[in-house]
Design a protein around this motif. Structure first.
Motif, PDB file in Angstrom:
ATOM      1  N   GLU A 114       0.736  -1.238   0.106  1.00  0.00           N
ATOM      2  CA  GLU A 114       0.126  -0.053   0.085  1.00  0.00           C
ATOM      3  C   GLU A 114       1.131   1.316   0.010  1.00  0.00           C
ATOM      4  OE1 GLU A 114      -2.772  -0.250   3.337  1.00  0.00           O
ATOM      5  OE2 GLU A 114      -3.408  -2.189   2.699  1.00  0.00           O
ATOM      6  N   GLY A 115       2.041   1.260   0.302  1.00  0.00           N
ATOM      7  CA  GLY A 115       2.983   2.260   0.159  1.00  0.00           C
ATOM      8  C   GLY A 115       3.154   2.878   1.602  1.00  0.00           C
ATOM      9  N   VAL A 116       2.683   2.340   2.753  1.00  0.00           N
ATOM     10  CA  VAL A 116       2.707   2.909   3.973  1.00  0.00           C
ATOM     11  C   VAL A 116       4.262   2.530   4.436  1.00  0.00           C
ATOM     12  CG1 VAL A 116       1.864   2.992   6.214  1.00  0.00           C
ATOM     13  CG2 VAL A 116       0.325   2.461   4.261  1.00  0.00           C
ATOM     14  N   VAL A 117       4.598   1.744   4.148  1.00  0.00           N
ATOM     15  CA  VAL A 117       5.918   1.283   4.781  1.00  0.00           C
ATOM     16  C   VAL A 117       6.946   0.876   3.651  1.00  0.00           C
ATOM     17  CG1 VAL A 117       5.459   1.060   7.149  1.00  0.00           C
ATOM     18  CG2 VAL A 117       5.564  -1.211   5.439  1.00  0.00           C
ATOM     19  N   PHE A 118       8.224   0.928   3.681  1.00  0.00           N
ATOM     20  CA  PHE A 118       9.182   0.584   2.626  1.00  0.00           C
ATOM     21  C   PHE A 118      10.108  -0.541   3.166  1.00  0.00           C
ATOM     22  CE2 PHE A 118      13.518   1.059   0.718  1.00  0.00           C
ATOM     23  CZ  PHE A 118      13.023   0.589  -0.617  1.00  0.00           C
ATOM     24  N   LYS A 119      10.183  -1.730   2.516  1.00  0.00           N
ATOM     25  CA  LYS A 119      11.153  -2.677   2.877  1.00  0.00           C
ATOM     26  C   LYS A 119      12.593  -2.579   2.544  1.00  0.00           C
ATOM     27  CE  LYS A 119      11.562  -7.555   2.922  1.00  0.00           C
ATOM     28  NZ  LYS A 119      11.244  -9.094   2.580  1.00  0.00           N
ATOM     29  N   ILE A 120      13.433  -2.225   3.517  1.00  0.00           N
ATOM     30  CA  ILE A 120      14.739  -2.050   2.891  1.00  0.00           C
ATOM     31  C   ILE A 120      15.538  -3.243   2.825  1.00  0.00           C
ATOM     32  CG2 ILE A 120      16.908  -0.993   4.014  1.00  0.00           C
ATOM     33  CD1 ILE A 120      15.392   0.803   5.711  1.00  0.00           C
ATOM     34  N   CYS A 121      15.442  -4.383   3.822  1.00  0.00           N
ATOM     35  CA  CYS A 121      15.974  -5.716   3.569  1.00  0.00           C
ATOM     36  C   CYS A 121      15.180  -6.517   4.227  1.00  0.00           C
ATOM     37  CB  CYS A 121      17.500  -5.507   3.705  1.00  0.00           C
ATOM     38  SG  CYS A 121      17.956  -5.140   5.272  1.00  0.00           S
ATOM     39  N   ARG A 122      15.548  -7.932   4.320  1.00  0.00           N
ATOM     40  CA  ARG A 122      14.870  -8.887   5.287  1.00  0.00           C
ATOM     41  C   ARG A 122      14.973  -8.394   6.663  1.00  0.00           C
ATOM     42  NH1 ARG A 122      16.783 -15.112   5.878  1.00  0.00           N
ATOM     43  NH2 ARG A 122      14.959 -15.783   7.062  1.00  0.00           N
ATOM     44  N   ALA A 166      22.066   5.340   7.575  1.00  0.00           N
ATOM     45  CA  ALA A 166      21.107   5.182   8.754  1.00  0.00           C
ATOM     46  C   ALA A 166      21.053   3.670   8.868  1.00  0.00           C
ATOM     47  CB  ALA A 166      19.934   5.917   8.709  1.00  0.00           C
ATOM     48  N   VAL A 167      21.075   2.937   7.905  1.00  0.00           N
ATOM     49  CA  VAL A 167      20.978   1.325   7.946  1.00  0.00           C
ATOM     50  C   VAL A 167      21.775   0.765   8.350  1.00  0.00           C
ATOM     51  CG1 VAL A 167      19.675  -0.476   6.347  1.00  0.00           C
ATOM     52  CG2 VAL A 167      19.338   2.021   5.954  1.00  0.00           C
ATOM     53  N   ILE A 168      23.239   0.992   8.452  1.00  0.00           N
ATOM     54  CA  ILE A 168      24.117   0.290   8.655  1.00  0.00           C
ATOM     55  C   ILE A 168      24.105  -0.303  10.322  1.00  0.00           C
ATOM     56  CG2 ILE A 168      26.557   0.472   9.221  1.00  0.00           C
ATOM     57  CD1 ILE A 168      26.994   2.647   7.217  1.00  0.00           C
ATOM     58  N   PRO A 169      23.566   0.309  11.269  1.00  0.00           N
ATOM     59  CA  PRO A 169      23.443  -0.549  12.555  1.00  0.00           C
ATOM     60  C   PRO A 169      22.440  -1.514  12.584  1.00  0.00           C
ATOM     61  CG  PRO A 169      23.300   2.086  12.928  1.00  0.00           C
ATOM     62  CD  PRO A 169      23.232   1.732  11.294  1.00  0.00           C
ATOM     63  N   TYR A 170      21.604  -1.549  11.531  1.00  0.00           N
ATOM     64  CA  TYR A 170      20.638  -2.626  11.481  1.00  0.00           C
ATOM     65  C   TYR A 170      21.171  -3.769  10.805  1.00  0.00           C
ATOM     66  CZ  TYR A 170      17.362   0.868  13.132  1.00  0.00           C
ATOM     67  OH  TYR A 170      16.567   1.911  13.911  1.00  0.00           O
ATOM     68  N   LEU A 171      22.122  -3.552  10.080  1.00  0.00           N
ATOM     69  CA  LEU A 171      22.787  -4.619   9.192  1.00  0.00           C
ATOM     70  C   LEU A 171      23.795  -5.522  10.013  1.00  0.00           C
ATOM     71  CD1 LEU A 171      23.842  -2.607   5.888  1.00  0.00           C
ATOM     72  CD2 LEU A 171      21.501  -3.932   6.397  1.00  0.00           C
ATOM     73  N   PHE A 172      24.126  -5.164  11.163  1.00  0.00           N
ATOM     74  CA  PHE A 172      25.113  -5.607  12.119  1.00  0.00           C
ATOM     75  C   PHE A 172      24.530  -5.530  13.609  1.00  0.00           C
ATOM     76  CE2 PHE A 172      27.686  -4.358   8.283  1.00  0.00           C
ATOM     77  CZ  PHE A 172      27.977  -5.336   7.974  1.00  0.00           C
ATOM     78  N   PRO A 173      23.495  -6.048  13.958  1.00  0.00           N
ATOM     79  CA  PRO A 173      22.985  -5.919  15.024  1.00  0.00           C
ATOM     80  C   PRO A 173      23.867  -6.564  16.234  1.00  0.00           C
ATOM     81  CG  PRO A 173      22.043  -7.745  14.056  1.00  0.00           C
ATOM     82  CD  PRO A 173      22.615  -7.005  12.855  1.00  0.00           C
ATOM     83  N   ASN A 174      24.725  -7.362  15.760  1.00  0.00           N
ATOM     84  CA  ASN A 174      25.527  -8.036  17.067  1.00  0.00           C
ATOM     85  C   ASN A 174      27.069  -7.512  16.725  1.00  0.00           C
ATOM     86  OD1 ASN A 174      23.092  -9.593  18.001  1.00  0.00           O
ATOM     87  ND2 ASN A 174      23.615 -10.942  16.308  1.00  0.00           N
ATOM     88  N   HIS A 175      27.263  -6.674  15.961  1.00  0.00           N
ATOM     89  CA  HIS A 175      28.476  -6.279  15.805  1.00  0.00           C
ATOM     90  C   HIS A 175      28.583  -4.711  15.548  1.00  0.00           C
ATOM     91  CE1 HIS A 175      28.952 -10.696  14.925  1.00  0.00           C
ATOM     92  NE2 HIS A 175      30.508 -10.103  15.506  1.00  0.00           N
ATOM     93  N   ARG A 176      29.619  -3.971  15.755  1.00  0.00           N
ATOM     94  CA  ARG A 176      29.900  -2.838  15.316  1.00  0.00           C
ATOM     95  C   ARG A 176      30.464  -2.653  13.989  1.00  0.00           C
ATOM     96  NH1 ARG A 176      32.142   1.699  19.363  1.00  0.00           N
ATOM     97  NH2 ARG A 176      33.957   0.293  19.407  1.00  0.00           N
ATOM     98  N   ALA A 177      30.047  -1.735  13.343  1.00  0.00           N
ATOM     99  CA  ALA A 177      30.767  -1.411  11.686  1.00  0.00           C
ATOM    100  C   ALA A 177      30.875  -0.079  11.559  1.00  0.00           C
ATOM    101  CB  ALA A 177      29.693  -1.913  10.867  1.00  0.00           C
TER     102      ALA A 177
END
Length: 645
Positions: free
Chosen positions: A44-52, A67-78
């Motif tokens: 419906e265009g309410v949200v946008f899927k960035i990745c899984r 801004a997505v970087i922290p979500y790509l490595f939830p258990n590690h810093r990058a």
């Protein structure tokens, strides 16, 4: 989960990006219910899927990739480093197509709907020298000095990556003293020596830049070597320009074009003119009659006989042979044009095969080097534990053998790059000494698989199909050409001449004469020659029809196979993209477990190999997809610039 409840829960988040797990915890719903609701809201265009598992409340254009970087490595810093960091610090103007990150986790490529991220593993003792970005956005980024050292450090292990830069522009605040300090902190002595050598070369270039300001500041490989950037379109165009098979076929087209003119000439009269002199020993003794309008000796001849004449011959009808010959010439011209198109499609397919193959070779080498890097880092870790008495000698030997097993793969991968590069240069007729740099990205875009539509396009656009149809038409006219022997042959002639024993006085009404005539003939019996020619032409005509019908079936099989190859590649790509995350997590768990003494050494080594295998399967599937698409384009007779999506 109801739509209103889902939207309400999302609006409670104070941040633009959130995960499925966060929404599940906030709403108290199960992960599967939340995931299904988000999928519906995405449509419906309410949200946008960035990745899984990662979503945004706004469209992709409003979300910063950083801004997505922290979500790509939830258990590690990058942190952002390498080329991306150098660009953000203004040292490199060229905008990177891939965001490069440094992490203590295993290296991997993460593809999202707002960008591609490539994480490179940095040994934990060297994971430092970064802070929060001072511009817009909130993410960690390497200091400019550390970003440069990170790039050179990684190039020590990955020779084709980060060792060459576009033009470098160092600001006044940039500290080479700080760069030296970071270089001296590199754990590996071999890598440390390599980086210091690179830095020395850069400093030498800086001195030259001060002496010759207009020269700018370049890294040594870029400045000293004339590297030809090469896109896929460039490669195809160069191949078209230099390929000898295409050049030969272009001459064949010109030959066929001239043959049309020759066929047209059969419909036009043939006009000849000539002058003849004959000395006759004896002639009929005659004299010009008085008061006669002609000198009668023009009929009997002169002792010194001078003749000037103009003759015309026109074939009025030759049984339709000239018409059939002209039709065949026109069709022959089309045959050569289609053959040229087929040659170009073959050359384009070969250019794609080698271009994509070289990109695949680069990726395969990268994967092999990353596996070797991981194996060496693990060996160093195991050896350190052994020295501390917390690991066995067997683990050390096992890890050392693993490094030895991987090193030949790196060598083979590097050789594959060199071999395919040489083959590509050969196809493009470039010197082997000339350096090339592929500007294309090793990626893919999905196309709808419409087998019936593709088959119709192949029937209409395949050069081989067109050639089969033209062959039928040519042999049809060959029958008409053979039949011409049964019909009358009619021609007309005309002539005009001057004859005299005196050249100076021959051009007058007394010495001229003219004639006109018509000739016809019919072959009553030619020993069955015409019948044999007609039967031969009919057999050839029937043969071309059978060949066309056979090719129709063959083309249908080829199109089906290409579509099946596309489906297979897509399935493998999707499965391996999901498996990369799982394999990476398995490697992380095994490494942590080994450090804590709950996982044995073999599990770590197996996890490293498993991740490498998944990455190889993914890049191979991408290559297979690209080649299946290239084959489908060739079957449909579509050039690279005409490709449909």
């Amino acid at each position: 989960m109801r739509r209103i409840s889902a939207i309400s829960a999302i609006k409670k988040f104070a941040k633009q990006i959130f995960t499925t797990r966060e929404l599940s915890l906030a709403s108290g719903k199960s992960l599967s219910a939340v995931s299904q609701s988000l999928d519906n809201l995405s449509k419906e265009g309410v949200v946008f899927k960035i990745c899984r598992g990662v979503w945004a409340q706004e469209d992709a254009g409003a979300v910063s990739p950083y801004a997505v970087i922290p979500y790509l490595f939830p258990n590690h810093r990058a942190y952002v480093s390498f080329i991306s960091a150098l660009h953000l610090h203004g040292i490199i103007e060229q905008i990177p197509q891939v965001t490069t990150l440094a992490s203590t986790a295993h290296g991997r490529v993460i593809r999202t709907n707002i960008g591609v991220f490539h994480a490179h593993r940095i040994t934990p003792s060297f994971f430092a020298g970064f802070g929060w970005y001072k511009g817009s956005g909130s993410f960690l980024i390497a200091e400019p000095e550390k970003a440069l050292v990170d790039s050179l450090y990684l190039s020590a292990y990955k020779k084709n990556r980060f060792g060459r830069f576009p033009e470098l522009r160092f600001p006044a605040s940039f500290s080479f003293k700080k760069v030296r300090e970071w270089a001296d902190k590199i754990p590996s002595q071999k890598a440390r020596v390599y980086v210091n050598k690179k830095l020395k070369n850069i400093l030498m270039i800086m001195v030259l830049a001060l002496v010759i300001p207009a020269a700018g500041l370049f890294c040594e490989e870029v400045q000293l070597q004339n590297v030809r950037p090469l896109s896929l379109k460039d490669a195809i165009n160069i191949a078209f320009l230099n390929n000898k098979t295409i050049q030969i076929q272009e001459e064949q087209v010109e030959y066929a074009k001239a043959n049309i003119l020759d066929a047209q000439s059969k419909f036009l009269p043939v006009i000849d003119t000539g002058f003849y002199y004959t000395y006759n020993d004896t002639i009929l003794d005659s004299k010009a009659l008085p008061n006669h309008r002609k000198d009668t000796r023009i009929y009997t001849g002169y002792k010194n006989d001078n003749v000037f004449n103009v003759a015309l011959v026109e074939n009025i009808f030759n049984g339709g042979a000239d018409i059939a010959n002209y039709r065949q010439a026109r069709l022959g011209f089309k045959v050569q044009q289609e053959t040229l198109r087929a040659r170009k499609l073959d050359v384009e397919f070969e250019a794609k095969r080698l271009y994509y193959g070289l990109l695949l070779a680069y990726e395969t080498e990268r994967i092999a080097r990353e596996l070797l890097f991981q194996a060496k880092a693990h060996y160093d870790n195991v050896k350190s534990k052994y020295d501390q008495g917390t690991a066995s000698k067997f683990d050390v030997l096992q890890s050392s053998v693993q490094v030895s097993k991987i090193e030949p793969e790196v060598v083979r991968a590097g050789n594959a790059v060199d071999i395919i590069t040489a083959d590509l240069k050969k196809l493009l007729f470039l010197k082997l000494s000339e350096e090339i740099s592929l500007t294309g990205r090793f990626g893919y875009s999905l196309i709808p698989i419409k087998e019936d539509e593709y088959l119709k396009e192949a029937y209409a656009g395949s050069p081989q199909m067109v050639l089969k149809l033209l062959g039928i038409d040519i042999n049809k006219w060959a029958i008409e050409y053979a039949k011409s022997g049964w019909y009358p042959q009619v021609s007309a002639t005309a002539g005009y001449s001057y004859r005299s024993d005196d050249v100076a006085g021959m051009f007058n009404p007394k010495h001229d004469t003219w004639n006109i005539g018509i000739q016809t003939s019919v072959a009553i019996f030619d020993g069955f020659s015409t019948k044999a020619k007609v039967d031969e032409a009919k057999a050839k005509y029937a043969q071309t029809i059978y060949e066309k019908e056979d090719y129709v079936e063959s083309l249908a099989v080829d199109v089906k196979k290409a579509c099946l190859d596309l489906k297979e590649a897509v399935t493998i790509i999707k499965s391996q993209e999901d498996s990369i995350v799982e394999a990476g997590e398995a490697l992380r768990i095994s490494e942590v477990g080994y450090d804590n003494g709950v996982v044995d050494n073999l599990n770590v080594l197996d996890s490293q190999v498993s991740l490498s295998t998944v990455e190889k399967n993914l890049v191979q599937a991408i290559y297979d997809y690209l080649m299946a698409k290239a084959q489908l384009d060739r079957l449909r007779g579509m050039f690279y610039t005409e490709e449909k999506t």
